[in-house]
Motif scaffolding. Sequence first.
Motif, short mmCIF file in Angstrom:
data_model
loop_
_atom_site.label_atom_id
_atom_site.label_comp_id
_atom_site.label_asym_id
_atom_site.label_seq_id
_atom_site.Cartn_x
_atom_site.Cartn_y
_atom_site.Cartn_z
N ARG A 197 -6.14 8.44 5.14
CA ARG A 197 -5.02 8.42 4.27
C ARG A 197 -3.85 7.68 4.79
NH1 ARG A 197 -4.68 12.79 0.71
NH2 ARG A 197 -5.97 14.56 1.20
N TRP A 198 -3.31 6.65 4.09
CA TRP A 198 -2.54 5.70 4.62
C TRP A 198 -1.18 6.12 4.86
CZ3 TRP A 198 -3.34 0.88 5.67
CH2 TRP A 198 -2.49 -0.01 6.00
N GLY A 199 -0.58 7.32 4.22
CA GLY A 199 0.72 7.74 4.60
C GLY A 199 0.67 8.64 5.90
N VAL A 200 -0.13 9.39 5.80
CA VAL A 200 -0.11 10.62 7.20
C VAL A 200 -1.24 10.11 7.95
CG1 VAL A 200 0.97 12.25 5.64
CG2 VAL A 200 -1.66 12.22 5.74
N GLY A 201 -2.27 9.52 7.91
CA GLY A 201 -3.04 9.01 8.88
C GLY A 201 -4.22 9.86 8.82
N ILE A 224 0.88 -1.34 -0.10
CA ILE A 224 0.07 0.10 -0.04
C ILE A 224 0.79 1.22 0.11
CG2 ILE A 224 -2.09 1.22 1.26
CD1 ILE A 224 -2.64 -1.34 2.64
N PHE A 225 0.89 1.87 -1.08
CA PHE A 225 1.72 3.26 -1.18
C PHE A 225 0.97 4.56 -0.22
CE2 PHE A 225 4.58 2.01 -4.56
CZ PHE A 225 3.68 0.90 -5.13
N SER A 226 2.13 5.10 0.24
CA SER A 226 1.65 6.18 1.29
C SER A 226 0.48 7.00 0.73
CB SER A 226 2.80 7.03 1.58
OG SER A 226 3.63 7.55 0.51
N SER A 227 0.50 7.38 -0.68
CA SER A 227 -0.60 8.12 -1.06
C SER A 227 -1.98 7.45 -1.16
CB SER A 227 -0.14 8.62 -2.82
OG SER A 227 0.07 7.29 -3.27
#
Length: 121
Positions: free
Chosen positions: A51-55, A27-30
């Motif tokens: 948002r996977w990256g920043v939460g 899962i990419f951060s974007s």
Amino acid sequence: VQLQASGGGLVQAGGSLRLSCAASGRIFSSKVMGWFRQAPAKEREFVAAIRWGVGTTRYADSVKGRFTISRDKSENTVLLQMNSLKPEDTAVYYCAAGNQYGTMWNEYDSWGQGTLVTVSS
């Protein structure tokens, strides 16, 4: 990414459930992970997204303050903690993955199979 939702069941009004969505593949951060639900004879509606990256998270007004979406990067899992459940929360809940931080189901391109949540009064 392939998604597998679990954790649904029958609960009394006022109770809690935790849904889990396991993702296979990177899962990419974007990426944005979301939960939607669909009650009988109703359209699929947005519940929550992260948002996977920043939460960062967003919620439908109907669940704000009762539901919490989170992610566990080490387990590649998205969780939906549902508290103070109401009969109107009864629906099939779907997890989804997309590239837009949106609330429309067609903004998400990968879907899990759905898990049924039934809240009795």
